[in-house]
Design an enzyme around this catalytic site. Structure first.
Site, short mmCIF file in Angstrom:
data_model
loop_
_atom_site.label_atom_id
_atom_site.label_comp_id
_atom_site.label_asym_id
_atom_site.label_seq_id
_atom_site.Cartn_x
_atom_site.Cartn_y
_atom_site.Cartn_z
N LYS A 197 0.62 -1.37 -0.52
CA LYS A 197 -0.12 0.18 -0.18
C LYS A 197 0.96 1.07 0.19
CE LYS A 197 -3.40 2.14 3.08
NZ LYS A 197 -4.80 2.15 3.60
N LYS A 249 -2.17 -1.45 -4.12
CA LYS A 249 -2.49 -0.04 -3.55
C LYS A 249 -2.17 1.12 -3.62
CE LYS A 249 -6.44 1.66 -0.39
NZ LYS A 249 -6.68 1.29 1.22
C1 PBG Z 1 -7.33 3.45 5.83
C2 PBG Z 1 -7.69 2.83 4.82
C3 PBG Z 1 -6.93 4.24 3.35
C4 PBG Z 1 -7.85 3.88 2.06
C5 PBG Z 1 -8.51 2.20 2.40
N1 PBG Z 1 -8.23 1.42 4.28
C6 PBG Z 1 -6.92 5.62 3.37
C7 PBG Z 1 -5.18 6.17 3.74
O1 PBG Z 1 -4.63 4.75 3.60
O2 PBG Z 1 -5.33 6.92 3.69
C8 PBG Z 1 -8.10 4.35 0.98
C9 PBG Z 1 -9.10 3.09 -0.17
C10 PBG Z 1 -9.11 4.88 -1.39
O3 PBG Z 1 -8.80 5.98 -0.98
O4 PBG Z 1 -10.53 4.45 -2.16
N2 PBG Z 1 -8.30 2.56 6.76
#
Ligand code: PBG
Length: 327
Positions: A197, A249
């Site tokens: 991520k 992601k």
């Molecule tokens: C963290 C989380 C995020 C997203 C999903 N889970 C936010 C981040 O890391 O700032 C983002 C998903 C999206 O942008 O569609 N709980």
């Protein structure tokens, strides 16, 4: 000429031939819909930067979950937006916390028809907006955070979540959660590790969707967008720790990572087409600058071609409808 000329266009001439030689396919069961449920809401609240996406009430969430099941998509990923927050995110593992209440309701309603999944992270529940708890110097404390994730995992498993989406990017989170689940007998509850991520700009609309309290950034725990090998290392580590599925992601800016991860592991690999990707395609389509539907399909197909077995996308139900129209 002794050699037959290479005629590469031969397999492109008719729609039937193109269909027959197509390498990648998109089907509704490969799509997972992320959904937001907000505590204390009386009407669904639209999210300005994500047209078509709302913060749900408990009731509208249940209705939308049934619609998603009827669209035959593969699953739901639930996010909770609590009414109050604190430093350790106590709403995350409270039995009456909004996400756990919603999970219980949705699992009871559609848990046999699709896979009910939950976001396992503290950022929606902390008053500072970070994905973990902070130490005395204000830094995210990895190992204290793991204790919170263990408690959250048990609360979500008890509520009926079938697959826990570990999105916090703490070291050792998969192993810690797996051990906590097994110790309490939740051996059938799966782990979807958001293995790779990346810290970046594509989560902007999501922060509106969850009323994020974050002021800084997440670069001390999420990956540097410059690093591909490090993303593969994260995925391999998560599989070793017991992840059932790993995820990359965002999706579109990281297709190379997705392809590499696909080659490196033997578990299902998923991708998250995040809020910013959805918003971009939607905004350009709404302006008439691109054909939004065609672009969405092309992006989803590209993510499949790069190696994703399934995709989390806010367009899941729409795309399932378009796919049915094409039959
Ligand atoms: C963290 C989380 C995020 C997203 C999903 N889970 C936010 C981040 O890391 O700032 C983002 C998903 C999206 O942008 O569609 N709980």
């Amino acid at each position: 000429m002794s050699f037959p000329e290479r005629r590469l266009r031969r397999t492109r001439h008719s729609p039937a031939m193109r269909r027959l030689v197509r390498e990648s396919h998109l089907v509704p069961s490969q799509l997972v819909l992320p959904m937001f449920v907000r505590e204390g809401l009386s009407e669904p609240a639209p999210i300005g930067s994500m047209p078509g996406v709302v913060q749900h009430t408990l009731d509208s969430l249940r209705t939308a979950a049934v619609e998603a099941a009827e669209a035959r998509i593969g699953g739901l990923m639930l996010f909770g937006v609590p009414a109050t927050r604190d430093a350790c995110g106590s709403g995350a593992d409270a039995e009456d916390g909004i996400l756990n209440v919603a999970t219980r309701a949705v699992a009871a309603e559609v848990g046999d028809e699709l896979v009910v999944q939950t976001d396992l992270c503290l950022d929606e529940f902390t008053d500072h907006g970070h994905c973990g708890v902070l130490d005395a110097r204000g830094r995210v404390d990895n190992d204290q955070t793991l204790r919170r994730y263990e408690a959250m995992a048990l609360a979500q498993a008890r509520a009926g979540s079938q697959l826990l989406g570990l999105s916090g990017m703490m070291d050792g989170q998969t192993a810690a959660v797996r051990a906590a689940l097994d110790a309490e007998g939740f051996t059938d509850t799966g782990i979807l590790a958001y293995a790779a991520k990346y810290a970046g700009a594509f989560y902007g609309p999501f922060r509106e969707a969850v009323d994020s309290q974050l002021t800084g950034d997440r670069r001390t725990y999420q990956l540097d967008p410059a690093n591909g090998r490090e993303g593969v290392r994260e995925a391999v580590t998560d599989v070793a720790e017991g992840a059932d599925v790993v995820m990359v992601k965002p999706a579109l800016p990281y297709l190379d990572v997705l392809a590499e991860v696909r080659r490196a592991v033997d578990v299902p690999v998923w991708a998250y087409q995040v809020s910013g990707e959805y918003a971009m395609i939607h905004a350009a389509g709404a302006n008439g600058w691109i054909d939004g539907r065609a672009a969405m399909f092309e992006a989803l197909l590209g993510i499949r071609r790069a190696g994703a077995d399934a995709i989390l996308t806010y367009a899941a139900v729409d795309a399932a409808g378009w796919l049915r129209e094409q039959l």
